[in-house]
Design a protein around this motif. Structure first.
Motif, PDB file in Angstrom:
ATOM      1  N   CYS A 133       0.840  -1.205   0.000  1.00  0.00           N
ATOM      2  CA  CYS A 133       0.000   0.000   0.000  1.00  0.00           C
ATOM      3  C   CYS A 133       0.871   1.251   0.000  1.00  0.00           C
ATOM      4  O   CYS A 133       0.567   2.235  -0.684  1.00  0.00           O
ATOM      5  N   THR A 136       2.308   1.586  -3.427  1.00  0.00           N
ATOM      6  CA  THR A 136       1.287   1.483  -4.481  1.00  0.00           C
ATOM      7  C   THR A 136       1.685   0.406  -5.497  1.00  0.00           C
ATOM      8  O   THR A 136       1.684   0.625  -6.700  1.00  0.00           O
ATOM      9  N   PHE A 180      -5.080   3.410  -1.660  1.00  0.00           N
ATOM     10  CA  PHE A 180      -4.607   2.439  -2.647  1.00  0.00           C
ATOM     11  C   PHE A 180      -5.753   1.468  -2.936  1.00  0.00           C
ATOM     12  O   PHE A 180      -5.874   0.421  -2.305  1.00  0.00           O
ATOM     13  N   PHE A 252      -4.383   4.821   3.547  1.00  0.00           N
ATOM     14  CA  PHE A 252      -4.326   3.527   2.853  1.00  0.00           C
ATOM     15  C   PHE A 252      -4.694   2.370   3.778  1.00  0.00           C
ATOM     16  O   PHE A 252      -5.177   1.328   3.314  1.00  0.00           O
TER      17      PHE A 252
END
Length: 264
Positions: A133, A136, A180, A252
């Motif tokens: 996360c 990404t 994300f 995230f």
């Protein structure tokens, strides 16, 4: 506390062994002048040096957290290398990749991770999901796990699809604070029950000093092919992106928790 920056060795590629025809990047197994085999990621491939930078940053952050990662080295390709290669596509790739490339130590005999066979305990799964996360990293799905089992241990590989903010460089501040959403497809998300617990632990490991040491490894010659900014300015943006993302980790984490709840 002083943190020693990571150091990468540089090897010279001596023999092209075989291509790994996966996706459009055409990595290859090659031998270097230290006698070892490596999986080489070429700067002349489709995503260029940005994939190499993502591989470098992602791999070294994973290593700092404590995951098992094949050794990453810079792999120098001489202008004379590959002239006898009969495959025209590969020869063009090698010509476009003269100079510094990136390579990972080849794990001979490793097998692809299979979640139906290998059990990943919740704390480890949560740390991997947290890191992906942060980075990404869209490329750790059931279809393509980018994890290997080698000597009965789990190894992480191939972070070249991470940090996709650098493909639209100029709004990095906005992207650093985005959730994300692709975490819903993460192969380990069903087992990541300890995300809240690992968050403070990993934030204490991946400090700004650690981040700056890792991004400091990016070679000037890679940056010169893609950006008008100076190498120091580019490395600073990578560092600030990651620092901002870690400071906003609740964003995230919430997305991952919601995606996991939808699976149950």
């Amino acid at each position: 506390m002083n943190v020693s920056p990571p150091q990468l060795r540089t090897v010279n590629v001596t023999r092209y062994v075989t291509p790994l025809r996966e996706g459009g990047s055409l990595p290859a197994i090659a031998e270097a002048d230290d006698g070892f085999l490596y999986v080489i990621k070429f700067r002349g491939a489709g995503q260029g040096v940005k994939a190499l930078i993502a591989e470098l940053i992602g791999g070294e952050i994973a290593r700092k957290i404590g995951f098992k990662i094949p050794e990453i080295v810079f792999a120098n390709l001489d202008t004379a290398f590959g002239r006898t290669e009969p495959d025209e596509e590969i020869q063009d790739l090698l010509k476009a990749s003269v100079g510094l490339n990136l390579a990972l130590h080849y794990l001979s005999g490793a097998i692809t991770f299979d979640r139906s066979v290998t059990v990943v305990e919740p704390m480890l799964a949560s740390k991997i999901v947290w890191m992906d996360c942060l980075l990404t990293n869209v490329d750790r799905t059931p279809r393509n796990t980018n994890m290997l089992t080698w000597h009965r241990e789990l190894w992480l590989i191939d972070h070249g699809a991470a940090l996709y903010f650098h493909h639209s460089w100029y709004n990095w501040e906005e992207q650093a604070k985005r959730p994300f959403v692709q975490v819903k497809d993460h192969v380990l998300l069903p087992y990541a029950t300890e995300l809240e617990a690992v968050d403070p632990e990993l934030k204490a490991i991946i400090t700004p000093e650690v981040i700056r040491g890792i991004v400091g490894l990016i070679p000037d010659e890679w940056i010169a092919t893609e950006w008008q900014e100076t190498p120091d300015e580019v490395r600073d943006i990578y560092a600030r992106f990651l620092e901002t993302r870690i400071a906003s980790s609740h964003i995230f984490l919430n997305e991952a928790q919601h995606a996991r709840a939808a699976l149950i």
